[in-house]
Design an enzyme around this catalytic site. Structure first.
Site, PDB file in Angstrom:
ATOM      1  N   LYS A  23       0.917  -1.327   0.086  1.00 52.67           N
ATOM      2  CA  LYS A  23       0.036   0.034  -0.131  1.00 52.67           C
ATOM      3  C   LYS A  23       0.928   1.176   0.022  1.00 52.67           C
ATOM      4  O   LYS A  23       0.731   2.240  -0.739  1.00 52.67           O
ATOM      5  CB  LYS A  23      -0.999   0.010   1.237  1.00 52.67           C
ATOM      6  CG  LYS A  23      -2.019  -0.898   1.127  1.00 52.67           C
ATOM      7  CD  LYS A  23      -2.867  -0.807   2.243  1.00 52.67           C
ATOM      8  CE  LYS A  23      -4.058  -1.856   2.407  1.00 52.67           C
ATOM      9  NZ  LYS A  23      -4.999  -1.440   1.490  1.00 52.67           N
ATOM     10  N   LYS A  48       7.238 -10.011  14.234  1.00 55.60           N
ATOM     11  CA  LYS A  48       8.066 -10.103  15.467  1.00 55.60           C
ATOM     12  C   LYS A  48       8.434 -11.834  15.281  1.00 55.60           C
ATOM     13  O   LYS A  48       7.602 -12.647  15.303  1.00 55.60           O
ATOM     14  CB  LYS A  48       7.515 -10.073  16.925  1.00 55.60           C
ATOM     15  CG  LYS A  48       7.772  -8.627  17.326  1.00 55.60           C
ATOM     16  CD  LYS A  48       7.086  -8.361  18.757  1.00 55.60           C
ATOM     17  CE  LYS A  48       7.315  -6.962  19.395  1.00 55.60           C
ATOM     18  NZ  LYS A  48       8.684  -6.686  19.326  1.00 55.60           N
ATOM     19  N   ALA A  57       5.477 -10.778  26.040  1.00 56.24           N
ATOM     20  CA  ALA A  57       4.241 -11.282  26.675  1.00 56.24           C
ATOM     21  C   ALA A  57       4.605 -11.510  28.203  1.00 56.24           C
ATOM     22  O   ALA A  57       3.731 -11.253  29.007  1.00 56.24           O
ATOM     23  CB  ALA A  57       3.846 -12.707  26.268  1.00 56.24           C
ATOM     24  N   ASP A  73       2.296  -5.054  18.564  1.00 54.80           N
ATOM     25  CA  ASP A  73       3.368  -4.706  17.174  1.00 54.80           C
ATOM     26  C   ASP A  73       3.887  -6.009  16.883  1.00 54.80           C
ATOM     27  O   ASP A  73       5.203  -6.236  16.402  1.00 54.80           O
ATOM     28  CB  ASP A  73       4.346  -3.854  17.737  1.00 54.80           C
ATOM     29  CG  ASP A  73       5.167  -4.585  19.203  1.00 54.80           C
ATOM     30  OD1 ASP A  73       4.659  -5.198  19.636  1.00 54.80           O
ATOM     31  OD2 ASP A  73       6.378  -4.087  19.157  1.00 54.80           O
ATOM     32  N   GLU A 116      13.640   9.466  27.049  1.00 54.69           N
ATOM     33  CA  GLU A 116      14.468   9.900  27.943  1.00 54.69           C
ATOM     34  C   GLU A 116      15.977   9.367  27.351  1.00 54.69           C
ATOM     35  O   GLU A 116      16.804  10.181  27.329  1.00 54.69           O
ATOM     36  CB  GLU A 116      14.436   9.375  29.439  1.00 54.69           C
ATOM     37  CG  GLU A 116      15.743   9.587  30.148  1.00 54.69           C
ATOM     38  CD  GLU A 116      15.916  11.027  30.391  1.00 54.69           C
ATOM     39  OE1 GLU A 116      16.920  11.507  30.480  1.00 54.69           O
ATOM     40  OE2 GLU A 116      14.782  11.808  30.289  1.00 54.69           O
ATOM     41  N   GLU A 142       1.239  -2.288  13.886  1.00 54.43           N
ATOM     42  CA  GLU A 142       1.982  -0.789  14.328  1.00 54.43           C
ATOM     43  C   GLU A 142       2.624  -0.296  13.082  1.00 54.43           C
ATOM     44  O   GLU A 142       3.586  -1.089  12.356  1.00 54.43           O
ATOM     45  CB  GLU A 142       3.245  -1.150  15.589  1.00 54.43           C
ATOM     46  CG  GLU A 142       3.867   0.047  15.769  1.00 54.43           C
ATOM     47  CD  GLU A 142       5.033  -0.047  16.770  1.00 54.43           C
ATOM     48  OE1 GLU A 142       4.754   0.416  18.179  1.00 54.43           O
ATOM     49  OE2 GLU A 142       5.910  -0.690  16.690  1.00 54.43           O
ATOM     50  N   ALA A 154      18.133   4.718  16.079  1.00 53.02           N
ATOM     51  CA  ALA A 154      17.273   3.598  16.567  1.00 53.02           C
ATOM     52  C   ALA A 154      17.873   2.232  16.500  1.00 53.02           C
ATOM     53  O   ALA A 154      17.962   1.282  17.266  1.00 53.02           O
ATOM     54  CB  ALA A 154      15.833   3.717  16.295  1.00 53.02           C
ATOM     55  N   THR A 155      18.391   2.127  15.399  1.00 51.43           N
ATOM     56  CA  THR A 155      19.019   0.835  14.952  1.00 51.43           C
ATOM     57  C   THR A 155      20.237   0.406  15.842  1.00 51.43           C
ATOM     58  O   THR A 155      20.442  -0.632  16.249  1.00 51.43           O
ATOM     59  CB  THR A 155      19.363   0.825  13.622  1.00 51.43           C
ATOM     60  OG1 THR A 155      18.270   0.933  12.698  1.00 51.43           O
ATOM     61  CG2 THR A 155      19.946  -0.522  13.213  1.00 51.43           C
TER      62      THR A 155
END
Length: 267
Positions: A23, A48, A57, A73, A116, A142, A154-155
């Site tokens: 999409k 995941k 979980a 997610d 943070e 997500e 972030a990686t």
């Protein structure tokens, strides 16, 4: 622990990821074909791993029979943008789809309100319908929207969290925070010159398309047996390519199109 057929459990999530990638890649392709700016640089996605599902979980105390609603997610896609301003454009695009082919559950804005640790990204949790062999099924997924600089940071953080089992040493954590600030400043600098960048990229795309059209026409001349004409245009193209003049390349393309049309008309 409940025994579960994980391959079967993950099928609709895998389907959702593939459909969502298609999409948003289609949106990017459509905008570019219409010569409009696309806020989407590229799209990735993943389901995941079972180990990650079980770990989350346990952390969230989600029972095994409530994974579908307790973990949001399991299916996820990531939309990369060039500029911070593009993130909000993507959020608006997704809002326009709300109630049509997806339903927004809630949003988390870590761009305006970074964590943070320095983490920045925009998260949208959605309900998404997939058509399975057993009928339609709605699942949670997500969508993460971030810049290339945010994604790079972030990686790295993700890798370090994996290495240190989420207990990153304070010295490393401090340097990560400084790196996050540097990534933020990079995004700010890119925003300051984004119009110049967009214009340069536009010119590059135009030139690439012109070159492709010209080379296809030269190949067509060779294929039809017009060797001298093809060689003539090939030589002119070589000269113009070195100069890099878009206007001259455009004139050459139009001249070649006219030549091909007249030749095909004569035949």
């Amino acid at each position: 622990m409940e025994i579960r057929d994980w391959d079967k459990f993950l099928i609709p999530y895998e389907q959702a990821v593939e459909e969502l990638k298609v999409k948003f890649r289609s949106i990017r392709s459509e905008l570019r074909k219409k010569d409009e700016y696309s806020p989407i640089e590229f799209v990735t996605g993943r389901v995941k791993k079972v180990s990650s599902i079980l770990e989350k979980a346990r952390k969230l105390q989600v029972p095994m029979d409530q994974l579908e609603t307790g973990i949001e997610d399991i299916a996820g896609i990531r939309i990369m943008c060039q500029f911070v301003e593009d993130i909000q454009k993507m959020v608006e695009m997704i809002h326009q789809r709300n109630g049509k082919d997806l339903i927004i559950v809630y949003e988390k804005d870590y761009v305006s309100n970074q964590k943070e640790s320095g983490y920045r990204s925009y998260h949208i949790i959605i309900n998404y319908p997939v058509q399975t062999a057993e009928g339609e099924r709605w699942i949670l997924a997500e969508i993460q929207i971030r810049t290339l600089a945010m994604n790079f940071w972030a990686t790295i953080e993700h890798s370090l969290n994996y290495k240190y089992r989420k207990n990153i040493p304070e010295k490393v954590r401090s340097r990560l925070k400084k790196a996050a600030e540097a990534a933020y400043l990079l995004d700010q600098e890119m925003s300051e010159i984004r119009e110049e960048i967009k214009e340069a990229q536009k010119l590059f795309e135009i030139k690439s398309q012109l070159v492709s059209n010209i080379l296809q026409s030269i190949h067509q001349l060779y294929r039809q047996g017009h060797v001298s004409e093809a060689s003539f245009f090939q030589e002119r193209f070589n000269q113009l390519w070195e100069m890099g003049d878009i206007h001259e390349l455009r004139r050459l393309r139009d001249e070649m199109n006219g030549k091909l049309n007249s030749m095909n008309g004569d035949s």
